[in-house]
Design an enzyme around this catalytic site. Structure first.
Site, PDB file in Angstrom:
ATOM      1  N   ASP A  31       0.845  -1.195   0.000  1.00 33.54           N
ATOM      2  CA  ASP A  31       0.000   0.000   0.000  1.00 33.54           C
ATOM      3  C   ASP A  31       0.883   1.249   0.000  1.00 33.54           C
ATOM      4  O   ASP A  31       1.902   1.316   0.705  1.00 33.54           O
ATOM      5  CB  ASP A  31      -0.913   0.001   1.238  1.00 33.54           C
ATOM      6  N   ASN A  88     -12.874  -3.410   2.338  1.00 28.44           N
ATOM      7  CA  ASN A  88     -13.789  -2.283   2.458  1.00 28.44           C
ATOM      8  C   ASN A  88     -14.644  -2.229   1.197  1.00 28.44           C
ATOM      9  O   ASN A  88     -14.120  -2.352   0.091  1.00 28.44           O
ATOM     10  CB  ASN A  88     -13.013  -0.973   2.604  1.00 28.44           C
ATOM     11  N   GLN A  95     -14.683   2.268   1.057  1.00 30.66           N
ATOM     12  CA  GLN A  95     -13.879   1.910  -0.120  1.00 30.66           C
ATOM     13  C   GLN A  95     -13.501   3.177  -0.880  1.00 30.66           C
ATOM     14  O   GLN A  95     -14.373   3.968  -1.242  1.00 30.66           O
ATOM     15  CB  GLN A  95     -14.685   0.972  -1.027  1.00 30.66           C
ATOM     16  N   SER A  96     -12.197   3.371  -1.119  1.00 32.05           N
ATOM     17  CA  SER A  96     -11.762   4.575  -1.826  1.00 32.05           C
ATOM     18  C   SER A  96     -11.266   4.281  -3.236  1.00 32.05           C
ATOM     19  O   SER A  96     -11.181   5.193  -4.051  1.00 32.05           O
ATOM     20  CB  SER A  96     -10.681   5.313  -1.023  1.00 32.05           C
ATOM     21  N   VAL A  97     -10.920   3.033  -3.526  1.00 28.73           N
ATOM     22  CA  VAL A  97     -10.556   2.647  -4.895  1.00 28.73           C
ATOM     23  C   VAL A  97     -11.556   1.585  -5.341  1.00 28.73           C
ATOM     24  O   VAL A  97     -11.691   0.535  -4.710  1.00 28.73           O
ATOM     25  CB  VAL A  97      -9.115   2.097  -4.970  1.00 28.73           C
ATOM     26  N   HIS A 101     -10.312  -5.148  -3.526  1.00 25.13           N
ATOM     27  CA  HIS A 101      -8.981  -5.414  -2.980  1.00 25.13           C
ATOM     28  C   HIS A 101      -9.082  -5.906  -1.556  1.00 25.13           C
ATOM     29  O   HIS A 101      -9.922  -5.452  -0.776  1.00 25.13           O
ATOM     30  CB  HIS A 101      -8.083  -4.174  -3.059  1.00 25.13           C
ATOM     31  N   HIS A 103      -7.089  -6.086   1.925  1.00 29.34           N
ATOM     32  CA  HIS A 103      -5.963  -5.548   2.701  1.00 29.34           C
ATOM     33  C   HIS A 103      -5.391  -6.663   3.582  1.00 29.34           C
ATOM     34  O   HIS A 103      -6.142  -7.336   4.292  1.00 29.34           O
ATOM     35  CB  HIS A 103      -6.433  -4.429   3.645  1.00 29.34           C
TER      36      HIS A 103
HETATM   37  P1  5GP Z   1      -9.737   1.327   0.396  1.00 30.56           P
HETATM   38  O1  5GP Z   1      -9.824   2.579   1.209  1.00 30.56           O
HETATM   39  O2  5GP Z   1     -10.408   1.481  -0.950  1.00 30.56           O
HETATM   40  O3  5GP Z   1     -10.166   0.089   1.119  1.00 30.56           O
HETATM   41  O4  5GP Z   1      -8.189   1.090   0.142  1.00 30.56           O
HETATM   42  C1  5GP Z   1      -7.505   1.658  -0.929  1.00 30.56           C
HETATM   43  C2  5GP Z   1      -6.035   1.603  -0.569  1.00 30.56           C
HETATM   44  O5  5GP Z   1      -5.300   1.812  -1.755  1.00 30.56           O
HETATM   45  C3  5GP Z   1      -5.604   2.675   0.433  1.00 30.56           C
HETATM   46  O6  5GP Z   1      -5.051   2.059   1.582  1.00 30.56           O
HETATM   47  C4  5GP Z   1      -4.587   3.498  -0.346  1.00 30.56           C
HETATM   48  O7  5GP Z   1      -3.514   3.930   0.447  1.00 30.56           O
HETATM   49  C5  5GP Z   1      -4.152   2.548  -1.456  1.00 30.56           C
HETATM   50  N1  5GP Z   1      -3.757   3.184  -2.691  1.00 30.56           N
HETATM   51  C6  5GP Z   1      -4.457   4.161  -3.369  1.00 30.56           C
HETATM   52  N2  5GP Z   1      -3.801   4.508  -4.496  1.00 30.56           N
HETATM   53  C7  5GP Z   1      -2.678   3.721  -4.530  1.00 30.56           C
HETATM   54  C8  5GP Z   1      -1.595   3.644  -5.466  1.00 30.56           C
HETATM   55  O8  5GP Z   1      -1.532   4.340  -6.482  1.00 30.56           O
HETATM   56  N3  5GP Z   1      -0.619   2.743  -5.195  1.00 30.56           N
HETATM   57  C9  5GP Z   1      -0.651   1.927  -4.066  1.00 30.56           C
HETATM   58  N4  5GP Z   1       0.358   1.072  -3.891  1.00 30.56           N
HETATM   59  N5  5GP Z   1      -1.664   1.996  -3.179  1.00 30.56           N
HETATM   60  C10 5GP Z   1      -2.652   2.882  -3.398  1.00 30.56           C
END
Ligand code: 5GP
Ligand code: ZN
Length: 115
Positions: A31, A88, A95-97, A101, A103
Site C-alpha cells: 500500500d 472495504n 472503499q476509496s478505490v 482489494h 488488505h
Molecule cells: P480502500 O480505502 O479502498 O479500502 O483502500 C484503498 C487503498 O489503496 C488505500 O489504503 C490506499 O492507500 C491505497 N492506494 C491508493 N492509491 C494507490 C496507489 O496508487 N498505489 C498503491 N500502492 N496503493 C494505493
C-alpha cells in the site's frame, strides 16, 4: 487500451508499485500509504468493483485471492503474531478505490470493533 483505474494500471505495469506477488488471478503490492508495518493489497487482475460484481468464476477468483493472502502472510512473517484481512466495500465500508482489494495488515496490534 484504456484501463479503468489505478489498480488496473498497477496490474498492467503502467503505474509503479512494489509488487510482491502475481499469478494468473491476482496481483499483490504494498500500500502506498501503509496503515501498519506490513500493509499489502491483493487485487484481481481484471477490473471488478466489489464482491457483488463477481460473475460465474467468482468462487474460483476469491479462492485465488485468499490463497495468495495465505502465501503472503507466510512470506511476510506474520504467521506467529497474527494479522488482519479487510475488504472495504462501498460508501459505508469506506472503499476509496473502486477495484476489489483485500488488505493484509500486520506488524502491530489492531483494535476491535473497527472505527
Ligand atoms: P480502500 O480505502 O479502498 O479500502 O483502500 C484503498 C487503498 O489503496 C488505500 O489504503 C490506499 O492507500 C491505497 N492506494 C491508493 N492509491 C494507490 C496507489 O496508487 N498505489 C498503491 N500502492 N496503493 C494505493
Ligand atoms: Zn481496476
Amino acid at each position: 487500451m484504456e484501463t479503468p483505474c489505478v489498480f488496473c494500471d498497477i496490474v498492467r505495469g503502467k503505474v509503479e508499485a512494489d509488487v510482491i506477488y502475481h499469478d494468473a488471478w491476482v496481483t499483490a503490492f504494498r500500500d502506498i500509504a501503509p496503515k501498519a508495518p506490513c500493509h499489502v493489497l491483493v487485487v484481481p487482475n481484471r477490473h471488478v468493483r466489489d464482491l457483488t460484481e463477481l460473475g460465474a468464476d467468482g468462487a474460483e477468483l476469491l479462492g485465488a485471492l485468499l490463497w495468495a493472502a495465505r502465501t503472503i502472510v507466510e512470506s511476510e512473517g506474520l504467521t506467529q503474531m497474527g494479522y488482519r484481512l479487510v475488504i472495504n466495500a462501498g460508501i459505508d465500508g469506506g472503499q476509496s478505490v473502486d477495484h476489489l482489494h483485500l488488505h493484509i495488515l500486520g506488524g502491530r496490534r489492531f483494535g476491535w470493533p473497527p472505527g
